[in-house]
Write an enzyme that holds these catalytic residues in place. Structure first.
Site, short mmCIF file in Angstrom:
data_model
loop_
_atom_site.label_atom_id
_atom_site.label_comp_id
_atom_site.label_asym_id
_atom_site.label_seq_id
_atom_site.Cartn_x
_atom_site.Cartn_y
_atom_site.Cartn_z
N SER A 209 52.77 49.31 -25.66
CA SER A 209 53.76 48.48 -24.96
C SER A 209 55.18 48.96 -25.22
O SER A 209 56.04 48.89 -24.34
CB SER A 209 53.61 47.02 -25.38
OG SER A 209 53.90 46.86 -26.77
N ARG A 213 57.04 50.05 -21.79
CA ARG A 213 58.15 49.21 -21.32
C ARG A 213 59.34 50.07 -20.91
O ARG A 213 59.91 49.88 -19.83
CB ARG A 213 58.56 48.24 -22.42
CG ARG A 213 59.70 47.32 -22.02
CD ARG A 213 60.13 46.42 -23.18
NE ARG A 213 59.09 45.45 -23.51
CZ ARG A 213 58.27 45.52 -24.56
NH1 ARG A 213 58.37 46.56 -25.40
NH2 ARG A 213 57.36 44.61 -24.78
N ASN A 217 60.51 50.75 -16.75
CA ASN A 217 61.83 50.39 -16.25
C ASN A 217 62.60 51.60 -15.73
O ASN A 217 63.25 51.53 -14.67
CB ASN A 217 62.64 49.69 -17.35
CG ASN A 217 62.24 48.24 -17.54
OD1 ASN A 217 62.69 47.36 -16.82
ND2 ASN A 217 61.38 47.99 -18.51
#
Length: 285
Positions: A209, A213, A217
């Site tokens: 994660s 992440r 983005n």
């Protein structure tokens, strides 16, 4: 960009696919292929890492006890911010001597890599289009290292290794191994397999994660800039549709301004999670 082997201008799909292709050492044959290296990501990440370290060194070398200049003041604010966050999360003063500078380096490095997304989409690829084929290399070039999953996962793996080192350093090898089997459900022999499985799942989930992440983005931001660039390209090719031109200017400006917040926030979030994970390695269960 010119479409390879064709005389016509690339379609929107061809344009995006071309811009999403890395300059690689070979052809990737699987989803995970460690024999292939993304040369563009390695080049820009290493270059920006050196640049970030040089900027911090320059600020330290020119530091003065008098009235600081704007550059020194900005760096001092950044250092104080990172140091205060580190003190609130990592309570071991000895560990903070390494962890705080590490967090500062992570923030600056990721911010610089993210900021590459603010460059015009076709600026560096156009330069490479004129240089790369002449050097016998393929006409592919991506300039945002954090939009490459291999880079973001490499960063998160580095954080994982740091956490494992501090687990052993703070708790001892025996203490950490005992914790792997005794937490979180208790020191009972019949719970050892479940505890160990939960610990492994936690390490894997945090690492995946952490990297995903940042990648998600920045990849989305890069793709949006490409779509905005296509609006301007469509107007340039057709010479009609003033709305396309205005949309290109307005959308590009608004997204660039908003993206400044995104690239800063993503660097901050990655840095904070690094501090949190290292801080958890100091905690005993």
């Amino acid at each position: 960009m010119a479409a390879e082997g064709t005389a016509h201008a690339p379609t929107a799909g061809e344009y995006i696919v071309h811009h999403l292709q890395h300059l690689q050492t070979g052809k990737q044959s699987a989803v995970v292929d460690f024999s292939v290296i993304n040369l563009d990501s390695v080049f820009f990440s290493v270059t920006l890492g050196v640049l970030g370290c040089w900027l911090l060194w320059l600020a330290a070398r020119k530091a003065t006890s008098g009235v600081p200049g704007r550059f020194q003041a900005a760096v001092e604010v950044l250092v104080e911010m990172v140091d205060s966050q580190a003190k609130g999360i990592v309570h071991n003063a000895t560990s903070r001597k390494l962890v705080a500078p590490l967090a500062l380096t992570v923030f600056v490095w990721i911010f610089l890599m993210n900021a590459m997304d603010l460059l015009p989409v076709d600026l560096i690829p156009s330069i490479w289009h004129a240089v790369g084929p002449a050097l016998g290399m393929k006409d592919y070039m991506r300039v945002v290292p954090t939009a490459d999953l291999s880079i973001t996962m490499g960063l998160s793996l580095g954080v994982l290794i740091t956490c494992l080192v501090y687990n052993v350093k703070i708790k001892g090898a025996g203490g950490w191994i005992h914790e792997l089997f005794a937490a979180p459900f208790g020191d009972k022999w019949f719970l050892y397999p479940i505890n160990f499985l939960m610990q492994i799942i936690e390490f894997v989930a945090k690492t995946v994660s952490h990297g995903m992440r940042l990648f998600g983005n920045m990849y989305a931001g890069e793709l949006i800039f490409m779509l905005i660039a296509l609006m301007g390209g469509a107007f340039a090719l057709s010479g009609t549709g003033i709305a396309l031109f205005l949309g290109h200017i307005i959308a590009g400006s608004v997204w660039a301004i908003f993206h400044i917040l995104i690239i800063t926030l993503q660097a901050f979030v990655f840095m904070m999670l690094t501090l949190v994970y290292v801080g958890q390695a100091h905690d005993a269960h």
